[in-house]
Design a protein around this motif. Structure first.
Motif, mmCIF file in Angstrom:
data_model
loop_
_atom_site.group_PDB
_atom_site.id
_atom_site.type_symbol
_atom_site.label_atom_id
_atom_site.label_comp_id
_atom_site.label_asym_id
_atom_site.label_seq_id
_atom_site.Cartn_x
_atom_site.Cartn_y
_atom_site.Cartn_z
ATOM 1 N N HIS A 1 0.827 -1.199 0.000
ATOM 2 C CA HIS A 1 0.000 0.000 0.000
ATOM 3 C C HIS A 1 0.868 1.259 0.000
ATOM 4 O O HIS A 1 0.562 2.238 -0.684
ATOM 5 C CB HIS A 1 -0.923 0.013 1.226
ATOM 6 C CG HIS A 1 -1.949 -1.061 1.208
ATOM 7 N ND1 HIS A 1 -2.456 -1.629 2.364
ATOM 8 C CD2 HIS A 1 -2.565 -1.707 0.184
ATOM 9 C CE1 HIS A 1 -3.340 -2.553 2.051
ATOM 10 N NE2 HIS A 1 -3.414 -2.620 0.725
ATOM 11 N N ILE A 2 1.945 1.213 0.781
ATOM 12 C CA ILE A 2 2.848 2.367 0.848
ATOM 13 C C ILE A 2 3.538 2.584 -0.499
ATOM 14 O O ILE A 2 3.668 3.712 -0.976
ATOM 15 C CB ILE A 2 3.888 2.160 1.966
ATOM 16 C CG1 ILE A 2 3.185 2.060 3.318
ATOM 17 C CG2 ILE A 2 4.903 3.293 1.975
ATOM 18 C CD1 ILE A 2 4.118 1.769 4.483
ATOM 19 N N LYS A 3 3.971 1.482 -1.126
ATOM 20 C CA LYS A 3 4.610 1.605 -2.434
ATOM 21 C C LYS A 3 3.642 2.176 -3.463
ATOM 22 O O LYS A 3 4.019 3.012 -4.297
ATOM 23 C CB LYS A 3 5.128 0.238 -2.896
ATOM 24 C CG LYS A 3 6.284 -0.293 -2.063
ATOM 25 C CD LYS A 3 6.757 -1.651 -2.568
ATOM 26 C CE LYS A 3 7.946 -2.148 -1.760
ATOM 27 N NZ LYS A 3 8.408 -3.485 -2.226
ATOM 28 N N HIS A 4 2.391 1.727 -3.405
ATOM 29 C CA HIS A 4 1.385 2.245 -4.333
ATOM 30 C C HIS A 4 1.119 3.731 -4.069
ATOM 31 O O HIS A 4 0.980 4.518 -5.006
ATOM 32 C CB HIS A 4 0.079 1.456 -4.171
ATOM 33 C CG HIS A 4 0.196 0.028 -4.575
ATOM 34 N ND1 HIS A 4 -0.801 -0.907 -4.339
ATOM 35 C CD2 HIS A 4 1.195 -0.655 -5.198
ATOM 36 C CE1 HIS A 4 -0.411 -2.080 -4.798
ATOM 37 N NE2 HIS A 4 0.788 -1.958 -5.320
ATOM 38 N N PHE A 5 1.075 4.102 -2.805
ATOM 39 C CA PHE A 5 0.852 5.495 -2.435
ATOM 40 C C PHE A 5 1.974 6.393 -2.967
ATOM 41 O O PHE A 5 1.721 7.458 -3.546
ATOM 42 C CB PHE A 5 0.758 5.615 -0.906
ATOM 43 C CG PHE A 5 0.872 7.027 -0.393
ATOM 44 C CD1 PHE A 5 -0.219 7.882 -0.414
ATOM 45 C CD2 PHE A 5 2.077 7.493 0.103
ATOM 46 C CE1 PHE A 5 -0.107 9.187 0.044
ATOM 47 C CE2 PHE A 5 2.204 8.790 0.564
ATOM 48 C CZ PHE A 5 1.103 9.637 0.536
ATOM 49 N N VAL A 6 3.216 5.979 -2.778
ATOM 50 C CA VAL A 6 4.363 6.776 -3.225
ATOM 51 C C VAL A 6 4.356 6.923 -4.745
ATOM 52 O O VAL A 6 4.614 8.002 -5.287
ATOM 53 C CB VAL A 6 5.686 6.144 -2.748
ATOM 54 C CG1 VAL A 6 6.875 6.838 -3.393
ATOM 55 C CG2 VAL A 6 5.793 6.233 -1.228
ATOM 56 N N ALA A 7 4.042 5.843 -5.461
ATOM 57 C CA ALA A 7 3.991 5.905 -6.925
ATOM 58 C C ALA A 7 2.930 6.890 -7.391
ATOM 59 O O ALA A 7 3.159 7.677 -8.326
ATOM 60 C CB ALA A 7 3.710 4.517 -7.495
ATOM 61 N N LEU A 8 1.777 6.888 -6.759
ATOM 62 C CA LEU A 8 0.706 7.801 -7.138
ATOM 63 C C LEU A 8 1.088 9.240 -6.802
ATOM 64 O O LEU A 8 0.798 10.163 -7.572
ATOM 65 C CB LEU A 8 -0.597 7.419 -6.434
ATOM 66 C CG LEU A 8 -1.830 8.261 -6.783
ATOM 67 C CD1 LEU A 8 -2.100 8.256 -8.276
ATOM 68 C CD2 LEU A 8 -3.053 7.754 -6.016
ATOM 69 N N ALA A 9 1.734 9.448 -5.670
ATOM 70 C CA ALA A 9 2.168 10.791 -5.289
ATOM 71 C C ALA A 9 3.170 11.343 -6.298
ATOM 72 O O ALA A 9 3.171 12.542 -6.599
ATOM 73 C CB ALA A 9 2.785 10.765 -3.893
ATOM 74 N N GLU A 10 4.027 10.482 -6.837
ATOM 75 C CA GLU A 10 5.021 10.913 -7.816
ATOM 76 C C GLU A 10 4.395 11.159 -9.185
ATOM 77 O O GLU A 10 4.685 12.165 -9.846
ATOM 78 C CB GLU A 10 6.114 9.863 -7.943
ATOM 79 C CG GLU A 10 6.997 9.724 -6.717
ATOM 80 C CD GLU A 10 7.985 8.578 -6.854
ATOM 81 O OE1 GLU A 10 7.849 7.793 -7.824
ATOM 82 O OE2 GLU A 10 8.875 8.466 -5.998
ATOM 83 N N CYS A 11 3.538 10.253 -9.624
ATOM 84 C CA CYS A 11 2.973 10.323 -10.982
ATOM 85 C C CYS A 11 1.793 11.281 -11.096
ATOM 86 O O CYS A 11 1.493 11.783 -12.184
ATOM 87 C CB CYS A 11 2.549 8.933 -11.439
ATOM 88 S SG CYS A 11 3.909 7.739 -11.555
ATOM 89 N N LYS A 12 1.080 11.478 -9.972
ATOM 90 C CA LYS A 12 -0.092 12.375 -9.946
ATOM 91 C C LYS A 12 -1.182 11.938 -10.924
ATOM 92 O O LYS A 12 -1.982 12.746 -11.384
ATOM 93 C CB LYS A 12 0.321 13.828 -10.232
ATOM 94 C CG LYS A 12 1.306 14.393 -9.215
ATOM 95 C CD LYS A 12 1.676 15.825 -9.563
ATOM 96 C CE LYS A 12 2.572 16.432 -8.498
ATOM 97 N NZ LYS A 12 3.859 15.723 -8.349
ATOM 98 N N SER A 13 -1.192 10.683 -11.243
ATOM 99 C CA SER A 13 -2.181 10.127 -12.161
ATOM 100 C C SER A 13 -2.352 8.645 -11.861
ATOM 101 O O SER A 13 -1.351 7.907 -11.778
ATOM 102 C CB SER A 13 -1.744 10.313 -13.609
ATOM 103 O OG SER A 13 -2.477 9.485 -14.487
ATOM 104 N N PHE A 14 -3.612 8.195 -11.690
ATOM 105 C CA PHE A 14 -3.853 6.787 -11.402
ATOM 106 C C PHE A 14 -3.402 5.904 -12.560
ATOM 107 O O PHE A 14 -2.807 4.844 -12.352
ATOM 108 C CB PHE A 14 -5.344 6.558 -11.112
ATOM 109 C CG PHE A 14 -5.728 6.811 -9.684
ATOM 110 C CD1 PHE A 14 -5.645 5.797 -8.732
ATOM 111 C CD2 PHE A 14 -6.158 8.060 -9.272
ATOM 112 C CE1 PHE A 14 -5.991 6.017 -7.409
ATOM 113 C CE2 PHE A 14 -6.500 8.304 -7.954
ATOM 114 C CZ PHE A 14 -6.415 7.276 -7.016
ATOM 115 N N SER A 15 -3.670 6.322 -13.780
ATOM 116 C CA SER A 15 -3.322 5.485 -14.933
ATOM 117 C C SER A 15 -1.814 5.370 -15.106
ATOM 118 O O SER A 15 -1.282 4.283 -15.357
ATOM 119 C CB SER A 15 -3.952 6.060 -16.210
ATOM 120 O OG SER A 15 -3.501 7.379 -16.457
#
Length: 300
Positions: free
Chosen positions: A5-19
């Motif tokens: 969950h933390i890894k997914h959160f960090v990726a989303l924070a960096e990319c700013k896009s779910f896709s």
């Protein structure tokens, strides 16, 4: 809360896009959405604000991101230490390389280091210098090799710098360039030719040359800002473009006669240092310690 969950959160924070984040993580977008929702439920706060195109961290999301970086960095160090101390691996080293340093300085270092420590696997990530300290702080790099003086890395309280080599800025061009034949060459004469300039060049350095790099001046001849030396190499070989570069990054070109230095009489002195950089607050892995020791011994 699970580590994924933390890894997914960090990726989303960096990319700013779910896709985009889902593609980076190699999972489906609904899976990512459920993961973020689960994390928000566990923490009892909203981590992102969402619109039709982008997501943005909330106050609580920004707070979680700061802790997430520390958590992931700690997990990486733990896994690395376990591998090394269990005899499963002699270590893995994730090194960042500044785009100019990677042209020949880092390749030289890694070539020697691979012979010195063949059992350590190395992953190299080449980035512009502006990105390196951010990747380091997030725990994605053990250390990086870059210019340290012009960038100001050597002045930062949170970073430790191990010097490797010293150089200075020079103008270079092809051997047949018209300016090579001029005995008394001064910087105003350079205005008649296009110039290639590293994108990381600071305003302080540019200002030492007056309006040489000012695109709004009269009879401007062109300016190309670049990151990788390889991207302008052929231009310098085959045109009248002039390059402003640290001399150490073009030593191979000079030795082979593909490029020559211009003797500019009023050339400002531009001091350039290259070295390894790591965080003072983070414990180094055994592999990183070995690399740092090697750099200190090999420093010229």
């Amino acid at each position: 809360m699970e580590l994924r969950h933390i890894k997914h959160f960090v990726a989303l924070a960096e990319c700013k896009s779910f896709s985009v984040a889902a593609d980076k993580l190699a999972i489906t977008q609904p899976s990512l959405t459920r993961s973020i929702q689960k994390m928000e439920q566990n923490l009892g706060v909203q981590l992102f604000t969402r619109d039709s195109r982008h997501v943005k961290l909330t106050f609580h999301g920004d707070l979680v991101l700061k802790h997430s970086d520390k958590i992931l960095s700690g997990v990486y160090l733990l896994e690395s230490d376990i591998r090394v101390n269990s005899g499963k691996s002699s270590g893995k080293l994730v090194i960042g390389g500044g785009t100019l340093a990677s042209s020949n300085i880092l390749s030289e270092i890694l070539s020697e280091f691979s012979r010195h420590s063949p059992s350590i696997s190395v992953e190299l990530r080449t980035r512009d210098v502006s990105e390196l300290s951010e990747l380091l702080s997030r725990g994605e790099l053990d250390l990086f090799v870059s210019e340290t003086k012009v960038t100001g890395f050597d002045k930062r309280d949170d970073l430790e710098v191990i010097n490797y080599c010293h150089s200075h800025g020079v103008f270079c061009c092809r051997p047949e360039h018209p300016l090579v034949r001029e005995a008394n060459l001064y910087t105003p004469r350079l205005k008649d030719f296009p110039i290639a300039l590293p994108r990381a060049t600071t305003h302080e350095i540019e200002n030492q040359f007056g309006d040489l790099f000012d695109s709004s001046r009269q009879a401007f001849s062109g300016l190309l800002r670049f990151e990788m030396f390889q991207s302008i190499r052929l231009l310098l070989y085959n045109s009248d473009m002039i390059g402003l570069l640290p001399q150490v990054t073009i030593e191979d070109e000079l030795a082979a006669g593909r490029l020559v230095l211009l003797n500019v009489k009023d050339m400002p002195h531009i001091s350039v240092d290259y070295g390894a950089v790591y965080l003072k607050s983070r414990a180094l892995t055994p592999a990183a310690k070995e690399f740092i020791s090697f750099i200190g011994t090999a420093a010229s």
